[in-house]
Motif scaffolding. Sequence first.
Motif, short mmCIF file in Angstrom:
data_model
loop_
_atom_site.label_atom_id
_atom_site.label_comp_id
_atom_site.label_asym_id
_atom_site.label_seq_id
_atom_site.Cartn_x
_atom_site.Cartn_y
_atom_site.Cartn_z
N GLU A 49 0.74 -1.15 0.14
CA GLU A 49 -0.05 -0.15 -0.08
C GLU A 49 0.86 1.27 0.06
O GLU A 49 0.20 2.45 -0.04
N ARG A 50 2.14 1.09 0.17
CA ARG A 50 3.00 2.27 0.03
C ARG A 50 3.45 2.55 -1.37
O ARG A 50 3.39 1.66 -2.17
N PRO A 51 3.62 3.59 -1.69
CA PRO A 51 4.24 3.86 -3.06
C PRO A 51 5.41 3.24 -3.58
O PRO A 51 6.39 3.06 -2.68
N ALA A 59 2.97 8.21 -16.33
CA ALA A 59 2.08 7.41 -16.07
C ALA A 59 2.15 5.72 -16.19
O ALA A 59 3.38 5.68 -16.93
N ALA A 60 1.77 4.96 -15.58
CA ALA A 60 2.02 3.42 -15.41
C ALA A 60 0.84 2.72 -15.52
O ALA A 60 -0.30 2.98 -14.79
N VAL A 102 1.13 8.77 -10.87
CA VAL A 102 2.55 9.16 -10.82
C VAL A 102 2.85 10.46 -10.56
O VAL A 102 2.46 11.22 -11.18
N GLU A 103 3.71 10.66 -9.56
CA GLU A 103 4.23 12.11 -9.23
C GLU A 103 5.85 12.12 -9.52
O GLU A 103 6.60 11.28 -9.21
N LEU A 104 6.38 13.21 -9.90
CA LEU A 104 7.91 13.33 -10.17
C LEU A 104 8.28 13.90 -9.20
O LEU A 104 7.62 14.96 -8.49
N HIS A 105 9.21 13.55 -8.53
CA HIS A 105 9.83 14.29 -7.15
C HIS A 105 11.33 14.04 -7.35
O HIS A 105 12.16 13.77 -8.47
N GLY A 145 -0.52 3.61 -5.53
CA GLY A 145 -1.62 2.63 -5.88
C GLY A 145 -1.15 1.63 -7.08
O GLY A 145 -2.06 1.41 -8.02
N VAL A 146 -0.10 1.02 -6.77
CA VAL A 146 0.30 0.04 -7.61
C VAL A 146 -0.38 -1.37 -7.53
O VAL A 146 -0.55 -1.65 -6.06
#
Length: 145
Positions: A36-38, A58-59, A65-68, A107-108
């Motif tokens: 449940e973690r990214p 996106a996947a 998906v966020e860019l960090h 949300g994988v």
Amino acid sequence: MKVGSMVAAALLLAGCSGGAEPSVSDAWVRLAAVPERPAAGYFTLHGGAKAATLAQVAAAGVARVELHESRATANGMMAMDAVASVPVPAGGTVAFKPGGYHAMLFGVPGSVKPGATLTMTFRFGDGRAVEVPAKVVSAGEAGPE
């Protein structure tokens, strides 16, 4: 004769101006140690003939998906900040790797397991989209760097 030379030069320049588009290589995803973690995504961006901007990733099946970008704080701790986009210089590369730029996958699906391939889509500021398969590794596994 001058007109012919000018036409030849124009054709030569036109052929050069359509150079390579931005591309992506070496994509991989490290799953989170805690369900449940990214997960984290890593890859290398390659600039084309013109500077570009990575606007979104996106996947397949992933909620968002966020860019960090990771950074060291004044007290020596690591922190990360979301970034809206990432510039890609013409002819240059930008590495997304642990400790630097990376993509956070929220949300994988639980069906995504180590050894699988996850299709990632990279969208650039000009609207171009590039799809790349990303190898999935477990939380403790080294990436295919």
